[in-house]
Design an enzyme around this catalytic site. Sequence first.
Site, PDB file in Angstrom:
ATOM      1  N   ASN A   1     -15.669  28.277 -22.940  1.00 20.96           N
ATOM      2  CA  ASN A   1     -16.380  27.118 -22.389  1.00 20.96           C
ATOM      3  C   ASN A   1     -16.279  27.044 -20.859  1.00 20.96           C
ATOM      4  OD1 ASN A   1     -17.197  26.152 -24.907  1.00 20.96           O
ATOM      5  ND2 ASN A   1     -15.299  25.014 -25.203  1.00 20.96           N
TER       6      ASN A   1
ATOM      7  N   THR B   1     -38.706  25.729 -12.384  1.00 20.99           N
ATOM      8  CA  THR B   1     -38.918  24.344 -11.962  1.00 20.99           C
ATOM      9  C   THR B   1     -39.087  23.577 -13.272  1.00 20.99           C
ATOM     10  OG1 THR B   1     -41.333  24.479 -11.880  1.00 20.99           O
ATOM     11  CG2 THR B   1     -40.171  25.078  -9.862  1.00 20.99           C
ATOM     12  N   HIS B   2     -38.610  22.373 -13.338  1.00 22.21           N
ATOM     13  CA  HIS B   2     -38.564  21.599 -14.596  1.00 22.21           C
ATOM     14  C   HIS B   2     -37.803  22.370 -15.672  1.00 22.21           C
ATOM     15  CE1 HIS B   2     -41.885  19.114 -12.931  1.00 22.21           C
ATOM     16  NE2 HIS B   2     -42.313  20.283 -12.474  1.00 22.21           N
TER      17      HIS B   2
ATOM     18  N   TYR C   1      -9.752  -6.619  11.768  1.00 15.51           N
ATOM     19  CA  TYR C   1      -9.092  -6.103  10.568  1.00 15.51           C
ATOM     20  C   TYR C   1      -9.017  -7.149   9.464  1.00 15.51           C
ATOM     21  CZ  TYR C   1      -5.661  -4.252   7.372  1.00 15.51           C
ATOM     22  OH  TYR C   1      -5.045  -3.808   6.234  1.00 15.51           O
TER      23      TYR C   1
ATOM     24  N   LYS D   1      -8.194   3.307   1.284  1.00 17.63           N
ATOM     25  CA  LYS D   1      -7.376   4.524   1.402  1.00 17.63           C
ATOM     26  C   LYS D   1      -7.251   5.357   0.118  1.00 17.63           C
ATOM     27  CE  LYS D   1      -4.081   2.307   3.481  1.00 17.63           C
ATOM     28  NZ  LYS D   1      -2.785   1.973   4.100  1.00 17.63           N
TER      29      LYS D   1
ATOM     30  N   GLU E   1     -18.007  22.049 -15.650  1.00 15.41           N
ATOM     31  CA  GLU E   1     -18.337  20.714 -16.166  1.00 15.41           C
ATOM     32  C   GLU E   1     -17.555  19.647 -15.407  1.00 15.41           C
ATOM     33  OE1 GLU E   1     -19.470  21.824 -20.762  1.00 15.41           O
ATOM     34  OE2 GLU E   1     -17.390  21.501 -20.254  1.00 15.41           O
TER      35      GLU E   1
ATOM     36  N   GLN F   1      -7.527  -1.953   3.274  1.00 14.03           N
ATOM     37  CA  GLN F   1      -6.452  -1.164   2.655  1.00 14.03           C
ATOM     38  C   GLN F   1      -6.928  -0.477   1.371  1.00 14.03           C
ATOM     39  OE1 GLN F   1      -2.380  -2.798   2.658  1.00 14.03           O
ATOM     40  NE2 GLN F   1      -2.556  -2.887   0.433  1.00 14.03           N
TER      41      GLN F   1
ATOM     42  N   SER G   1       0.849  -1.202   0.000  1.00 19.06           N
ATOM     43  CA  SER G   1       0.000   0.000   0.000  1.00 19.06           C
ATOM     44  C   SER G   1       0.881   1.247   0.000  1.00 19.06           C
ATOM     45  CB  SER G   1      -0.919  -0.002   1.233  1.00 19.06           C
ATOM     46  OG  SER G   1      -0.168  -0.019   2.424  1.00 19.06           O
TER      47      SER G   1
ATOM     48  N   LYS H   1     -15.142  30.434 -28.950  1.00 18.60           N
ATOM     49  CA  LYS H   1     -15.621  29.689 -27.783  1.00 18.60           C
ATOM     50  C   LYS H   1     -15.051  30.162 -26.459  1.00 18.60           C
ATOM     51  CE  LYS H   1     -18.345  26.178 -28.595  1.00 18.60           C
ATOM     52  NZ  LYS H   1     -18.412  25.359 -27.443  1.00 18.60           N
TER      53      LYS H   1
ATOM     54  N   ASN I   1      -2.842  -2.853  12.856  1.00 19.96           N
ATOM     55  CA  ASN I   1      -4.307  -2.708  12.778  1.00 19.96           C
ATOM     56  C   ASN I   1      -4.819  -1.459  13.489  1.00 19.96           C
ATOM     57  OD1 ASN I   1      -3.979  -5.115  11.539  1.00 19.96           O
ATOM     58  ND2 ASN I   1      -5.026  -6.362  13.081  1.00 19.96           N
TER      59      ASN I   1
ATOM     60  N   SER J   1     -11.703  26.713 -27.175  1.00 20.03           N
ATOM     61  CA  SER J   1     -11.776  25.555 -28.062  1.00 20.03           C
ATOM     62  C   SER J   1     -10.563  25.585 -28.969  1.00 20.03           C
ATOM     63  CB  SER J   1     -13.053  25.640 -28.897  1.00 20.03           C
ATOM     64  OG  SER J   1     -12.910  24.899 -30.082  1.00 20.03           O
TER      65      SER J   1
HETATM   66  N1  ARG Z   1      -1.200  -1.702   4.913  1.00 22.91           N
HETATM   67  C1  ARG Z   1      -2.281  -2.087   5.764  1.00 22.91           C
HETATM   68  C2  ARG Z   1      -3.478  -1.183   5.460  1.00 22.91           C
HETATM   69  O1  ARG Z   1      -3.320  -0.230   4.822  1.00 22.91           O
HETATM   70  C3  ARG Z   1      -1.906  -1.893   7.182  1.00 22.91           C
HETATM   71  C4  ARG Z   1      -2.463  -2.900   8.142  1.00 22.91           C
HETATM   72  C5  ARG Z   1      -1.993  -4.251   7.855  1.00 22.91           C
HETATM   73  N2  ARG Z   1      -2.339  -5.136   8.898  1.00 22.91           N
HETATM   74  C6  ARG Z   1      -2.271  -6.482   8.768  1.00 22.91           C
HETATM   75  N3  ARG Z   1      -2.587  -7.157   9.798  1.00 22.91           N
HETATM   76  N4  ARG Z   1      -1.898  -7.033   7.661  1.00 22.91           N
HETATM   77  O2  ARG Z   1      -4.573  -1.434   5.860  1.00 22.91           O
END
Ligand code: ARG
Length: 500
Positions: free
Chosen positions: A283, A153-154, A315, A323, A288, A320, A20, A281, A108, A275
């Site tokens: 824009n 409205t509409h 956990y 994130k 958007e 992961q 990660s 143009k 965790n 454009s």
């Molecule tokens: N890289 C993991 C995450 O982002 C961290 C926690 C990993 N924990 C484990 N018991 N493998 O969630």
Amino acid sequence: MYRSRPTGNLDSKALSYLSSMTEDSDLFYYDLLGSQAHVIMLYESDILSKKETIDILKGIDQLISNSASLNEYAESTAEDIHELIESAVIKMTTMNVGGKMHTARSRNDQVVLDIRMKLRDDLNRISSNLLGLINSLLSKARENIDTIMPMYTHLQQAQLGVLSHYLLSYCFSLLRNYERFSENYKRINVSPLGACAIGGSSMNIDRNKVASMLGFSGIVYNSVDATTSRDFLVEFSSNSLNTMLDLCRISEDFIIWSTSEFGFISLNDQFSSSSSAMPQKKNPDPLELIRGKTAMIEGNLVAISSIIKGLSSGYSRDLQEIKPLLWKTSSTLETSIEIMNGIVSTIFVDKDKMYAASAKSYAISLDIAEQLIMEGGISFRLSHKVIGTIVDYASRHGSIPLNLLTVSDIATSLKKIEFSHPILTPEKILTLIKLDTPENSIRFRKTKGSPNKNEQKIMIDHVEKVIFDYEKELELRSNKLHLGMDLLDKKIKHLINESS
Ligand code: ARG
């Protein structure tokens, strides 16, 4: 990377699949802060010696001041930022010292600590930007209390209004989003650290001490809850979506109003694209893109809740995957609010065009129907029929504006529905129509929250006061956060200076 039961190394493809590291780069700083607080607590709980604590703190300090040194020390087999930092500190100190940093802690509780710390900073910036945008909408509202325009409205002309009324509606709506984020903050700003893997620790650690050194208001008490729950970030994603939906609707309105056909507003060149082919143009691409990016934020909310939906308690590595989605949501929301603020505060409003569209509009009809009720005592349904028939006549005869109709036009319309009334004669109805100028239409609207000038002033004063209160609240919140951080900083400096 710290493999005790499995032997040998992870398969290299499996390692990069598990990693990660990319999404963790935003957590680097927070992970170091969390480790500093944890290590100091371990020292104050007599689990680490002073020398060990100082050595680890010095290592962390070096990583903070020179993040490049991470590459020099850290193990390339680390699966995430937590292992990477720990392995670097171990190399800088020795296994006997750095290897104690993870005592009574698990990745965790560590990962969810980092997420909470980053998210509360993101949330505070977003909240402050939101107040900035609401302030800009309010300033524009103040300039446009008398700017009469059709309301839709509409997407059909409905009633006449004023631009300030429209702008204030988004002040109210965005303030509700600010409030949702403030509620959300309370649930984010609690520390999970010390929950360890899932069931706490038999060592004598002090969870509250770590929490206060990191500026948290308290701890997530139950250790299963602390490591399992991600409700606070589903809430954040939902609040983000609600906010983007507001920005999205403003965008759609502004896009329509800036067409040549409407011409009600024009975007500042700073916020307009050109454009590559058509030289004329201008824009509204930033608007958007706010609309387009809202889809991604909506998708992220669904993806995040879907990840959680499939999990058992405790956990699981699936978490992961949340994130990168979360960081994308918060950064997109933050910049979208900034862009919208720039657009609102530099927009050109063509008051004449708005007035011209209002003056020839049949959006005055409901006001006239209400005048008929008040003058002649007829039912709303009958009045609706009378005015509807007159409008139908006017539109079939070259879209005559109602105030240019003649007595005989009105008499012909009324004959069609066999309407006759001792007070509401064609002459009287025409007088009432002529009385209902766009200005009077706004003035006659008495209800609370309607477009009349007095109500505009009431709403402006209210929003102004609420913004002031919320700015104070944000300041207080950030002071509290820094109080904890300052304490941590002081303790670190004290220990490190003592050793030199
Ligand atoms: N890289 C993991 C995450 O982002 C961290 C926690 C990993 N924990 C484990 N018991 N493998 O969630």
